[in-house]
Design a protein around this motif. Structure first.
Motif, PDB file in Angstrom:
ATOM      1  N   PHE A  20       2.142 -54.203 -20.579  1.00  0.00           N
ATOM      2  CA  PHE A  20       1.395 -53.822 -19.384  1.00  0.00           C
ATOM      3  C   PHE A  20       2.137 -52.746 -18.600  1.00  0.00           C
ATOM      4  O   PHE A  20       1.554 -51.738 -18.198  1.00  0.00           O
ATOM      5  N   VAL A  67       2.529 -49.352 -20.321  1.00  0.00           N
ATOM      6  CA  VAL A  67       1.302 -48.566 -20.307  1.00  0.00           C
ATOM      7  C   VAL A  67       1.015 -48.033 -18.910  1.00  0.00           C
ATOM      8  O   VAL A  67       0.711 -46.859 -18.737  1.00  0.00           O
ATOM      9  N   ASN A  68       1.149 -48.894 -17.910  1.00  0.00           N
ATOM     10  CA  ASN A  68       0.676 -48.512 -16.585  1.00  0.00           C
ATOM     11  C   ASN A  68       1.727 -47.861 -15.690  1.00  0.00           C
ATOM     12  O   ASN A  68       1.376 -47.291 -14.665  1.00  0.00           O
ATOM     13  N   GLN A  99      -2.184 -52.151  -6.162  1.00  0.00           N
ATOM     14  CA  GLN A  99      -2.807 -53.194  -6.963  1.00  0.00           C
ATOM     15  C   GLN A  99      -2.803 -52.754  -8.413  1.00  0.00           C
ATOM     16  O   GLN A  99      -3.114 -51.608  -8.718  1.00  0.00           O
ATOM     17  N   GLN A 100      -2.443 -53.654  -9.301  1.00  0.00           N
ATOM     18  CA  GLN A 100      -2.272 -53.258 -10.696  1.00  0.00           C
ATOM     19  C   GLN A 100      -3.552 -53.374 -11.495  1.00  0.00           C
ATOM     20  O   GLN A 100      -3.940 -52.466 -12.203  1.00  0.00           O
ATOM     21  N   SER A 101      -4.180 -54.546 -11.342  1.00  0.00           N
ATOM     22  CA  SER A 101      -5.273 -54.824 -12.264  1.00  0.00           C
ATOM     23  C   SER A 101      -6.580 -54.884 -11.514  1.00  0.00           C
ATOM     24  O   SER A 101      -6.628 -55.024 -10.293  1.00  0.00           O
ATOM     25  N   ARG A 102      -7.651 -54.768 -12.253  1.00  0.00           N
ATOM     26  CA  ARG A 102      -8.987 -54.834 -11.687  1.00  0.00           C
ATOM     27  C   ARG A 102      -9.229 -56.164 -10.985  1.00  0.00           C
ATOM     28  O   ARG A 102      -9.863 -56.232  -9.946  1.00  0.00           O
ATOM     29  N   LEU A 134     -16.966 -51.456  -9.971  1.00  0.00           N
ATOM     30  CA  LEU A 134     -15.864 -51.141 -10.884  1.00  0.00           C
ATOM     31  C   LEU A 134     -16.378 -50.435 -12.130  1.00  0.00           C
ATOM     32  O   LEU A 134     -15.768 -49.476 -12.601  1.00  0.00           O
ATOM     33  N   GLN A 135     -17.518 -50.903 -12.653  1.00  0.00           N
ATOM     34  CA  GLN A 135     -18.087 -50.239 -13.824  1.00  0.00           C
ATOM     35  C   GLN A 135     -18.502 -48.814 -13.498  1.00  0.00           C
ATOM     36  O   GLN A 135     -18.282 -47.894 -14.277  1.00  0.00           O
ATOM     37  N   ALA A 171     -15.530 -46.715 -13.302  1.00  0.00           N
ATOM     38  CA  ALA A 171     -14.914 -46.534 -14.610  1.00  0.00           C
ATOM     39  C   ALA A 171     -15.692 -45.534 -15.448  1.00  0.00           C
ATOM     40  O   ALA A 171     -15.111 -44.738 -16.197  1.00  0.00           O
ATOM     41  N   PRO A 224      -7.158 -49.975  -8.601  1.00  0.00           N
ATOM     42  CA  PRO A 224      -6.063 -50.514  -9.416  1.00  0.00           C
ATOM     43  C   PRO A 224      -5.445 -49.449 -10.324  1.00  0.00           C
ATOM     44  O   PRO A 224      -6.162 -48.611 -10.881  1.00  0.00           O
ATOM     45  N   LEU A 225      -4.141 -49.508 -10.455  1.00  0.00           N
ATOM     46  CA  LEU A 225      -3.443 -48.502 -11.258  1.00  0.00           C
ATOM     47  C   LEU A 225      -3.858 -48.584 -12.726  1.00  0.00           C
ATOM     48  O   LEU A 225      -3.892 -47.569 -13.413  1.00  0.00           O
ATOM     49  N   GLN A 226      -4.164 -49.786 -13.186  1.00  0.00           N
ATOM     50  CA  GLN A 226      -4.572 -49.934 -14.580  1.00  0.00           C
ATOM     51  C   GLN A 226      -5.829 -49.105 -14.872  1.00  0.00           C
ATOM     52  O   GLN A 226      -5.887 -48.371 -15.857  1.00  0.00           O
ATOM     53  N   GLU A 227      -6.801 -49.209 -13.965  1.00  0.00           N
ATOM     54  CA  GLU A 227      -8.030 -48.440 -14.133  1.00  0.00           C
ATOM     55  C   GLU A 227      -7.733 -46.946 -14.165  1.00  0.00           C
ATOM     56  O   GLU A 227      -8.242 -46.212 -15.001  1.00  0.00           O
ATOM     57  N   MET A 269      -5.029 -45.473 -14.921  1.00  0.00           N
ATOM     58  CA  MET A 269      -4.301 -45.099 -16.131  1.00  0.00           C
ATOM     59  C   MET A 269      -5.242 -45.005 -17.323  1.00  0.00           C
ATOM     60  O   MET A 269      -5.149 -44.086 -18.131  1.00  0.00           O
TER      61      MET A 269
END
Lengths: 760, 760
Positions: free
Chosen positions: A223, A226-227, A339-342, B188-189, B192, B683-686, B688
């Motif tokens: 995780f 990647v991020n 915030q990291q994740s959705r 979110l969708q 994205a 979110p950073l994951q999104e 990225m």
């Protein structure tokens, strides 16, 4: 009600008590045998290894230099001498900021007291408002003549009190703002000058989702690779080490028992100590104590080592939380504040506290559990707060001696003995409350632990705010409302909810004498008792006689203690509240509060320099809490004054008084926006400056090695020199003092230049 | 009080009105000449360029195909046909989420109404509680027999209402939670799948500190190059373009006047239009209109070009704010969500809104100004809200026809005319309120602008929440309390503040009829009027006759309008409030509310598809506001029911009812923690994932070119084809439709596959 005489007697008793404590302290502290109790800080810092001896036999235990007894109060100026920047180096920023709360009290109340005594007391005194009450059944004392109660209803003199309320508000806000600004600056400077520490680079990740295909370690690695590709460095898994903790705990007990038996053997020499294996060691088979405990300790040590290996190699015990370290402070700052994740319930990141500040047991709690625990604790706290009032009410009722006399006329002759009466009135209510309150902080701390906070500092902050709320409701409101319930219960029961603030406001001047006694018992004597450290003194000497075999054991036998934010701060806040509430009503309370703040400042400064060993360093992170509570106290004082004046038929003043809380709330919002971020966020600019400096100074720094085991569970670290600790049979080879193990972060290897004056 | 008959008449009038509006709409919409008024969305999207003609002369203006008149209601199923995902493509997520508020209303109230009518109405009807009141001077109507008022005090039947309150709470919370979840997911969708847009990479920086040695541009460049070295790409300064705006505005007016004169000349051909130079064009020297305005337009155009050059080259007009763009979404996400500088009042970063959403005038406001403005607006809003009540109170008093009769007995014969009485009672209060409220949104919008928000979307959200508060206090509470003031003023004045909730609770059932009329006038007729678009229709035809010369002018003459979140949403929320409050008290109100929600859903869906052109896309960012207001309404309804039941001597129910608000607040906190982050953070994951995808797809993308002028002041952009706009004398060369200029982000170049059914 207590008269001036009663107060005088109580004051005298308390002053004498406090003085006795100080003299006892002055004598005890210069005895070499108590050195580790009164100066543990210097031992921990490695600046002192054995007590100073004045020569001759016996001087190892008692001080025979009689000149030193003469200067028995000279610790006071000494405590004040160390300049603030050095104190930060010596004891950490938390302690310095904590001391500044007392200073803030002095800064706020001293000028207010001066104004109140020159402007308000004459206005109050030269009235005869209370004479009208003589025929009613409400009793009052001479002290009330100094208060607002003495002014007849609807008098234009209330304008003075109104002005006073404005002066108090503006002065308090001004001082609060200046202090907030100073402390924010101190914190930023402290963080900027701070050495490299793991927590600057590390983020605590919680609620790592489970994945059937990957282990938690892989998941974390993937995780963050990647991020945060440019910044991620390494991570450290968190183990569920509860079994290990248990083993270590048992081993420690066994070791203590072994030491005790060894000591016993050394003294009696001839016969080896024998213990009984049955119920509580009173019956059953007899075995050789030393052999038995040695074998126990050895087998436990083996078990501990096995368990540690199992934890280290296995993955079963890994909980869904991890400490993720970054290549730069910038990277960590970014990760901690975004915030990291959705899904906002997964991959929750926050700044990792210092390793020694982490409360490991709560790291694994999932999101839903946390929410449920929070609800449970809220309900439990509610019941604790409101059902605790029943015993308090009973004790408070005793404080009102006339009430007792009315209720139990047969006690009258006993109570009327002048001295006894004064003692009852001076001590009883304060002490009873104090005993009640002594056990409370532990309960509140357990509640906070159950609630799921992950650092000791946040646990203490939470417990402190709960303790303050408790004191506010039960000590402050409880004393005022329940106390007067004996006098005007009928009147009170028939009022609507709307009038309660008024009722409280009216009761305030009448409770001034009670709070004066409370301040003397809880504040003055409490502070004087703090410096004597009677409990640690006794425990140290007990341990020293029975358990201590090595210098290292002796070091561990001393409990230097900490400031105890969760008990100390709420107490101070209660005095802030009392001071602000009574400043415009009965200014006679103010000198008592000022004495408390002054005394406490000196005593705690001495303790911070010589005794306390803070368990963590949060760089003054608690200040927003302190600020908020003083502001709350200010608003409460304004509302109660409003209630009081409106019953005094000075309702013309209500709109003018209503402006004050609005202004105060505005002031609070302003301060929050302006200064609070310094305590919550870590600006990227600061992080970048530190990173750049470091990269220039140490271009080829191996950070990865720096983080290795930085956040290992403390039990892992305890065991590292397990074999050394096992050296029970070789008392000659003393283990060296490991200064870094329990020292503050900032322990300087060189003695401080201001050092000499402090070591007696 | 109004009787069932009155309500029937009012309902009939309103139904007829609504029906008339629908018929008028059905006729108007199929006239080709109105095509641009009723289908502007398709023109803006470039999917239609001229109205469809059925052939023959005159068919350019009116529809001669009589078959199309028969199917006059067929727009309704058409409006419902377009599937949601396509609607998102067609009109943006904001519109779709907005429509879901109406759907939410249906989903909440339809099942509640079913339960209420089967379980509660029989329980209420089969009582004679109101008969006892016949002799008192409180009047009631047959409708009240359906309500809770009809149940005698202390009856065990109140348990039904208590259960109903629980059913309402649980059902509402359940639907709210499901909807919050859905919409968070949709958002979110949507984000994205969203195309590349400048605001994904851009951060708005405000409060850039001044530096005597560096210009603002240098300062920004240096700061971000140092603190975001790997991610910073470029920035765009913000200019103070107020003078330019003024010039552009004046030029537009002149251009309009020129067009008007040119058109006049074309029609009359022979003589050139003459204008007078004196006061208001009524006197003074006569000049040739065309020549005069042409020269004016030309000189203004020159001035505009000069001013633009000055702004572009000079640095004086640069304000201390900038749009900073990053190389990746990740970099922007990091910068937007962290604190940059040590001083929390400097270098404030936040996500930049879309370029067209930015409100440029407020970008330059310094931190302190913002705080002061916020205070000023708060005070102004307070006065607006509470002093506005005086006229409302007067109008409301008229609504009570018996009150008028008592006050002015000579009017009695006039009022007693049956039809007139019904009209007065059916229309008057609703309409008067409506007129009052019509001007309010503009004032509130100005307030929000003054307060310093930097995007149109946040301005609208703020204005909406203010409007809701206003409606809550003035329409809801104001109608209930002031309305009953005529009936029970004496009783009310003598109560303590504590009893006010009870008083409001008691008045609620009595105001059911008033709110039914209000719903019909404000809701039903309002919605039907919305689809007719009378104002835009008239304005379009006026402009079309006098000002339009080119197709482009015609395009600009159409004002498609927007959903108007700041006026529409508070209105819906008022219905939510009424529905929830009356659901357990007078369920008779529910069918009216359900009809409103159903009708509004169909009408607004049609408008969203065919008319409205949203000015921005916030991806449903307003949903947390919507959710919070419905929850507030729920809590208010619970408290009022509690008040009402406690006056009905059913106080045993109070503790059980007290549980509900506590549960509801807990529910709100839970939802806030669980779903709100999706609307606030990115979110950073999104980020990225999107960055990585993009880098793979377009490895050599020139982002810098992409950002050039993306955030230029709109006036800069307006002027880009200034020379084209100057082509007044060459009417042959029509400027092409610039679809991108006003289109939604997501305008597809290809016609949608569901397209055909919507173009008549």
């Amino acid at each position: 009600m207590a008269t001036i005489n009663d107060i005088g007697v109580a004051a005298a008793i308390n002053i004498v008590t406090a003085f006795a404590f100080f003299i006892a302290f002055a004598i005890f502290r210069i005895q070499p045998v108590n050195d580790r109790v009164y100066f543990p800080k210097w031992y921990i810092k490695g600046l002192r290894t054995s007590s100073i001896q004045t020569g001759g036999f016996g001087s190892k235990f008692i001080n025979l230099d009689f000149r030193s007894y003469v200067r028995f109060l000279n610790w006071m100026p000494e405590a004040l001498k160390m300049p603030e920047p050095e104190l930060v180096d010596h004891a950490g920023l938390d302690s310095v900021v904590y001391l500044r709360i007392y200073l803030l009290g002095l800064k706020i109340f001293f000028p207010i007291a001066c104004v109140a005594f020159t402007a308000m007391v004459p206005v109050n005194w030269t009235n005869k408002g209370l004479d009208g009450l003589k025929h009613s059944n409400i009793s009052y004392s001479d002290i009330d003549k100094l208060s607002l109660s003495n002014i007849p209803n609807g008098s234009p003199r209330f304008w003075v009190h109104l002005c006073m309320a404005y002066v108090i508000t503006f002065w308090t806000c001004f001082m609060l703002k200046r202090e907030y600004q100073n402390i924010a600056l101190m914190r930023l400077q402290f963080l900027a000058n701070d050495e490299r520490r793991p927590n600057q680079f590390t983020v605590l990740v919680r609620n790592i989702p489970t994945d059937p295909h990957e282990s938690i370690c892989e998941l974390v690695e993937h995780f963050f690779k990647v991020n945060h590709p440019d910044h991620y460095l390494t991570f450290q898994a968190v183990h569920d080490a509860s079994k290990l903790s248990e083993l270590v705990q048992t081993r420690k007990q066994m070791q203590n028992l072994l030491d005790y038996n060894l000591n016993k053997h050394t003294r009696t020499l001839s016969k080896r100590p024998v213990i009984k294996m049955g119920f509580l060691g009173c019956c059953g088979e007899e075995v050789d104590g030393i052999k038995y405990y040695t074998s126990m300790v050895e087998s436990l040590t083996r078990e501990i080592i096995e368990e540690k290996d199992k934890l280290r190699t296995g993955t079963k015990s890994i909980v869904p939380a991890a400490f993720v370290s970054f290549k730069s402070r910038w990277g960590a700052a970014v990760c901690a504040q975004t915030q990291q994740s959705r899904d906002p319930t997964e991959w929750l990141t926050e700044w990792a506290a210092e390793p020694r500040d982490i409360y490991y047991d709560n790291l694994a709690l999932p999101y839903v559990d946390l929410k449920i625990r929070r609800i449970i604790v809220a309900v439990a706290y509610f019941f604790l707060t409101f059902f605790f009032m029943i015993p308090i009410a009973f004790v408070q009722s005793l404080a009102n001696i006339e009430g007792i006399e009315k209720a139990f006329p047969f006690l009258k002759p006993l109570i009327e003995v002048k001295l006894l009466k004064s003692i009852i009135q001076g001590f009883l209510p304060g002490i009873a409350l104090k005993i009640f309150l002594m056990f409370l902080p532990r309960i509140l701390m357990q509640m906070s632990k159950f609630e799921g906070f992950v650092s000791t500092s946040s646990l203490e902050r939470r417990a402190a705010s709960r303790f303050y709320m408790f004191q506010f409701i039960n000590v402050f409101l409880g004393s005022i409302v329940t106390g007067t319930a004996f006098q005007q219960l009928n009147k009170f029961l028939n009022q609507s909810a709307n009038d309660i603030p008024k009722t409280i406001g009216v009761s305030i001047p009448m409770k001034a004498t009670f709070f004066i006694t409370y301040i003397m018992v809880d504040g003055w004597a409490g502070v004087a008792g703090e410096i004597l450290r009677l409990k640690p003194l006794i425990i140290y000497h007990l341990k020293n006689s029975f358990l201590v075999r090595t210098e290292k054991d002796r070091e561990e036998a001393t409990d230097p203690g900490t400031i105890g934010f969760n008990t100390g701060e709420p107490q101070i806040q209660l005095y802030f509240l009392l001071g602000l509430v009574y400043a415009a009503v009965s200014p006679i309370l103010l000198p008592f509060i000022i004495v408390f703040f002054g005394l406490a400042y000196v005593v705690y400064r001495h303790q911070v320099i010589n005794v306390y060993n803070q368990k963590y360093e949060s760089a003054g992170k608690f200040w927003p809490d302190v600020h908020r509570r003083v502001v709350t106290a200010l608003i409460v004082s304004q509302l109660l004054l409003m209630g009081l004046l409106s019953t005094k038929q000075a309702s013309k003043s209500t709109p003018l008084l209503l402006v004050l809380p609005v202004l105060t709330i505005g002031f609070h919002i302003h301060c929050k926006g302006r200064y609070q971020p310094a305590f919550v966020t870590y600006p990227l600019q600061e992080a970048m400056i530190k990173d750049t400096l470091e990269r220039t100074r140490e271009p080829d720094l191996n950070l990865k090695a720096f983080f290795r085991n930085a956040y290992a569970h403390p039990e892992f670290r305890v065991g590292e020199n397990l074999e050394l600790e096992m050296a029970v049979e070789k008392p000659d080879k003393l283990p060296e003092l490991v200064a870094t193990k329990r020292g503050s972060w900032r322990n300087t290897p060189l003695p401080s230049k201001h050092n000499s004056p402090y070591s007696p």
